[in-house]
Design a protein around this motif. Structure first.
Motif, PDB file in Angstrom:
ATOM      1  N   ARG A 268      27.779  24.250  31.567  1.00  0.00           N
ATOM      2  CA  ARG A 268      29.192  23.867  31.649  1.00  0.00           C
ATOM      3  C   ARG A 268      29.492  22.592  30.843  1.00  0.00           C
ATOM      4  N   GLU A 290      37.120  18.984  37.289  1.00  0.00           N
ATOM      5  CA  GLU A 290      38.155  19.906  36.789  1.00  0.00           C
ATOM      6  C   GLU A 290      38.022  20.129  35.291  1.00  0.00           C
ATOM      7  N   ARG A 293      40.277  25.995  30.763  1.00  0.00           N
ATOM      8  CA  ARG A 293      39.771  27.118  29.977  1.00  0.00           C
ATOM      9  C   ARG A 293      40.939  27.734  29.241  1.00  0.00           C
ATOM     10  N   GLU A 313      43.938  28.120  31.700  1.00  0.00           N
ATOM     11  CA  GLU A 313      43.674  28.196  33.130  1.00  0.00           C
ATOM     12  C   GLU A 313      43.014  26.894  33.571  1.00  0.00           C
ATOM     13  N   ILE A 315      40.677  24.956  35.798  1.00  0.00           N
ATOM     14  CA  ILE A 315      39.528  25.232  36.672  1.00  0.00           C
ATOM     15  C   ILE A 315      39.467  24.141  37.727  1.00  0.00           C
ATOM     16  N   SER A 316      39.685  24.523  38.983  1.00  0.00           N
ATOM     17  CA  SER A 316      39.707  23.545  40.079  1.00  0.00           C
ATOM     18  C   SER A 316      38.282  23.102  40.409  1.00  0.00           C
ATOM     19  N   GLN A 319      36.445  26.098  41.841  1.00  0.00           N
ATOM     20  CA  GLN A 319      36.028  27.062  40.805  1.00  0.00           C
ATOM     21  C   GLN A 319      34.858  26.497  39.993  1.00  0.00           C
ATOM     22  N   GLU A 322      31.761  27.034  41.935  1.00  0.00           N
ATOM     23  CA  GLU A 322      31.333  28.436  41.871  1.00  0.00           C
ATOM     24  C   GLU A 322      30.649  28.718  40.531  1.00  0.00           C
ATOM     25  N   GLU A 323      31.255  28.222  39.457  1.00  0.00           N
ATOM     26  CA  GLU A 323      30.659  28.449  38.129  1.00  0.00           C
ATOM     27  C   GLU A 323      29.295  27.785  38.003  1.00  0.00           C
ATOM     28  N   MET A 389      29.718  35.247  45.624  1.00  0.00           N
ATOM     29  CA  MET A 389      31.168  35.202  45.419  1.00  0.00           C
ATOM     30  C   MET A 389      31.913  35.352  46.744  1.00  0.00           C
ATOM     31  N   SER A 392      32.559  32.006  48.389  1.00  0.00           N
ATOM     32  CA  SER A 392      33.652  31.159  47.903  1.00  0.00           C
ATOM     33  C   SER A 392      35.002  31.799  48.182  1.00  0.00           C
TER      34      SER A 392
END
Ligand code: SF4
Length: 394
Positions: A268, A290, A293, A313, A315-316, A319, A322-323, A389, A392
């Motif tokens: 990331r 944060e 994308r 988008e 990304i919070s 999120q 999760e990524e 998934m 989350s």
């Protein structure tokens, strides 16, 4: 200070391979120049776009990846002016990894000379199969002999960081022929290999034929899922035994030859994609974990007409967490729960019960401070990611 990776999509191909589900095609050569014009404009506009999207655009670039399509079709003078555009707006670090995807058989002396002059130091060859009849059946235009010659020429020119792509699941492929492809790959002694399992979806002509029936692309000759899984498992075993160690679900490398550009996706780290259907992720100016994308259109006419980035988008934090799990578990090094807890705080605890269950069921394993997919988990990674998934989504 974060550094940036640049991804450049070049969607032009000499012919369309039947298994291909990328936004690529066979277009008139005149479109290429127009396309590179637009790419240069994108570089010039990048800082303004990043500002508009409230995201940080690092100025120092340490990886550049030309993907496709077929970037080896970019004319030398077009490539030179595109690099000039990059140097005008960004600073490439002295040790920047610069990768060019190449279709075997397209490497002219002029092209190679320009690549070297511009600093290209890594080449990814789309071999897919060293069995000529298998390559021909899906529309590849090369032979195994051409692939071997190309690898020798790259080495002689000083480019030793070479990747070879193989696909398990092509029409006519058998375990025997797959072993022959692996033999040939190991004989080339390249330091990096990517092994993909053919994806059946409606975005490729072969995938669509498998779903809907037909004879044109030899769907009936595609090996079944079990055979493809067995081929993948054999590749993992043979490459690891040969010292080309798996470091991600589809990627294998000798020590020190991992793809630094692809690692940034799984770690990331920020990247800016340019060209058709290229995706980007930049850190948000809001700070914390944060990110923003965004992606370019996959319509060539709209892209060349200057269509700006689509589908931004935000990304919070959740999120991003999760990524971090999903992308981390793609790598053999796995995830480091203590590090994740330090980065995301108590939010990460939502995964604890499922992680324990997946370890107990043999899908995940623990090694020191890290958790990673087991061999079984790697073969059934979609199931593992699906279970995580659900956590989350609660
Ligand atoms: S697989 Fe590569 S060369 Fe073949 S059509 Fe797709 S992008 Fe083009």
């Amino acid at each position: 200070m974060d550094r940036l990776g640049l991804y450049i999509s070049f969607p032009f191909c000499r012919s369309k391979c039947s298994y291909c589900n990328f936004a690529s095609g066979v277009y008139a050569p005149s479109r290429m120049r127009q396309y590179v014009d637009r790419l240069c404009e994108e570089v010039a506009e990048a800082a303004e776009h990043a500002e508009f999207l409230q995201s940080n655009l690092p100025q120092q670039v340490d990886t550049v990846y030309f993907g496709g399509g077929t970037p080896s079709l970019i004319a030398p003078d077009d490539l030179e002016r595109f690099f000039a555009a990059i140097h005008d707006k960004f600073t490439l670090t002295a040790d920047a990894e610069i990768t060019m995807e190449c279709a075997p058989g397209q490497l002219t002396d002029d092209l190679l000379a320009v690549w070297l002059r511009l600093g290209v130091n890594r080449v990814s060859l789309g071999v897919q199969s060293f069995i000529d009849s298998e390559a021909a059946a899906v529309g590849r235009l090369h032979t195994s002999e051409i692939c071997r010659t190309e690898i020798t020429r790259l080495r002689d020119a000083g480019i030793r960081n070479i990747n070879v792509d193989l696909i398990a699941g092509l029409p006519h492929q058998t375990m025997d022929s797959w072993q022959q492809s692996l033999d040939a790959l190991l004989q080339t002694d390249v330091p990096h290999a990517s092994v993909y399992m053919f994806e059946v979806d409606e975005d490729s002509r072969l995938g669509l034929e498998i779903l809907q029936g037909g004879k044109r692309y030899r769907a009936a000759d595609v090996p079944d899922d079990e055979s493809v899984t067995a081929m993948y498992a054999v590749a993992c075993e043979r490459l690891n035994t040969a010292g080309i160690h798996q470091y991600e679900i589809s990627n294998f490398a000798r020590r020190g030859s991992q793809s630094l550009h692809n690692l940034r996706y799984w770690l990331r780290r920020p990247y800016l994609g340019m060209g058709l259907d290229a995706h980007s992720m930049l850190a948000s100016k809001n700070g914390g974990n944060e990110a923003m994308r965004f992606a370019n259109t996959d319509n060539l006419d709209l892209y060349c007409d200057g269509e700006p980035y689509l589908r931004p988008e935000r990304i919070s934090e959740l999120q991003a967490l999760e990524e971090t799990f999903f992308l981390g578990l793609r790598q053999n090094a796995g995830i480091q729960p203590k590090q994740i807890a330090a980065q995301f705080g108590t939010a990460a605890e939502v995964y604890n019960d499922t992680l324990r269950e997946l370890v107990a069921e043999g899908f995940l394993q623990i090694d020191g401070d890290s958790i990673m997919l087991s061999h079984k988990g790697r073969l059934l990674s979609n199931e593992v990611f699906g279970r995580l998934m659900e956590c989350s989504a609660v």
